[in-house]
Design a protein around this motif. Structure first.
Motif, short mmCIF file in Angstrom:
data_model
loop_
_atom_site.label_atom_id
_atom_site.label_comp_id
_atom_site.label_asym_id
_atom_site.label_seq_id
_atom_site.Cartn_x
_atom_site.Cartn_y
_atom_site.Cartn_z
N TRP A 55 0.84 -1.20 0.00
CA TRP A 55 0.00 0.00 0.00
C TRP A 55 0.87 1.26 0.00
N PHE A 56 2.00 1.21 0.72
CA PHE A 56 2.89 2.38 0.78
C PHE A 56 3.34 2.77 -0.62
N ILE A 57 3.74 1.80 -1.41
CA ILE A 57 4.20 2.08 -2.77
C ILE A 57 3.06 2.59 -3.64
N LEU A 58 1.92 1.89 -3.60
CA LEU A 58 0.79 2.26 -4.46
C LEU A 58 0.20 3.61 -4.07
N VAL A 59 0.06 3.86 -2.77
CA VAL A 59 -0.49 5.14 -2.32
C VAL A 59 0.50 6.26 -2.57
#
Length: 263
Positions: free
Chosen positions: A188-192
């Protein structure tokens, strides 16, 4: 949010407590289980989405850092303890499948109406959720189907906030439960991060002034969620899957309500 009543601000604060709890407790659903209720109070997605995105980046980085420190400390006492709480092999599998569809979604290239795609996903994932609740989790049995879920999840992540229902069942079948939450946090960190960069490039107001009071609200929920997560890890496997399924079902029902009620 300048024109809201005091009770509306209070409700928003409580909803961010809830968001922090779900995010750290399950590793997913913090946005989807909160945003529909926030939009009832103020129908302005671009007010809340940047706040939620920044919170996710902050708390996911904090949680992963603390988890790695605790894992190293436990490993010093017991060499059989895994040294890492993140399954990097799954991320190496997931990210190549998701990044290009993610960028296409962020760019706003729409092939189907968003509500149609979302409704299909939520209905499909409801079936997954019920199977987990009944302690009969099933897998696709096909690498191609898993890959398709990840590709669609990447695209949906770019256009909305409903990627978790597609990604979590695949991750749960490939990642040990002790590593599931933190692995999802890195993903999620990368995608967000990509989504937030798109907000910045587009000139969207990141609502920094509201972080001053909403970040502490989310922090309270985050601490409570960490305790809940430890409980699920100590519980038997069937309990873990029921909690996972309950979270997925709640996400799906909230998403379907948003679509059919039109808020």
């Amino acid at each position: 949010m300048a024109d809201l009543e005091v009770w509306q601000y209070a409700c928003i604060g409580l909803l961010f407590v809830w968001s922090g709890f779900v995010r750290s407790g399950l590793g997913f659903g913090g946005a989807v289980l909160t945003l529909p209720f926030l939009l009832i109070l103020l129908n302005a997605p671009l007010v809340f989405l940047p706040i939620i995105a920044v919170h996710l980046l902050f708390f996911s980085a904090l949680t992963i850092g603390l988890a790695k420190w605790e894992a190293r400390r436990r490993r010093e006492a017991d060499q059989n303890t895994p040294a890492d709480t993140v399954n990097w092999a799954f991320l190496r599998y997931a990210l190549p499948l998701m990044l290009v569809p993610k960028l296409i979604g962020v760019a706003g290239v729409i092939t189907l109406p968003a509500d149609v795609v979302s409704a299909f996903i939520f209905a499909l994932v409801s079936i997954y959720a019920v199977s987990y609740i009944l302690n009969r989790p099933f897998r696709s049995g096909s690498r191609r189907v898993d890959a398709l879920f990840m590709i669609i999840g990447g695209y949906v992540s770019g256009t909305s906030l409903v990627a978790a229902p597609l990604v979590v069942p695949v991750a749960a079948s490939r990642v040990r439960r002790e590593q599931l939450r933190d692995t999802l946090f890195v993903l999620w960190f990368i995608l967000v991060g990509i989504k937030l960069a798109a907000f910045v490039i587009s000139g969207v107001d990141l609502q920094w002034e509201h972080h001053l009071w909403l970040l502490p609200c989310a922090a309270v929920g985050h601490v409570l969620g960490l305790r809940f997560h430890r409980f699920t890890l100590r519980a038997e496997t069937s309990m873990f899957f029921r909690v996972l399924g309950g979270g997925l079902l709640a996400v799906s029902l909230a998403g379907l309500a948003r679509i059919f009620l039109g808020y």
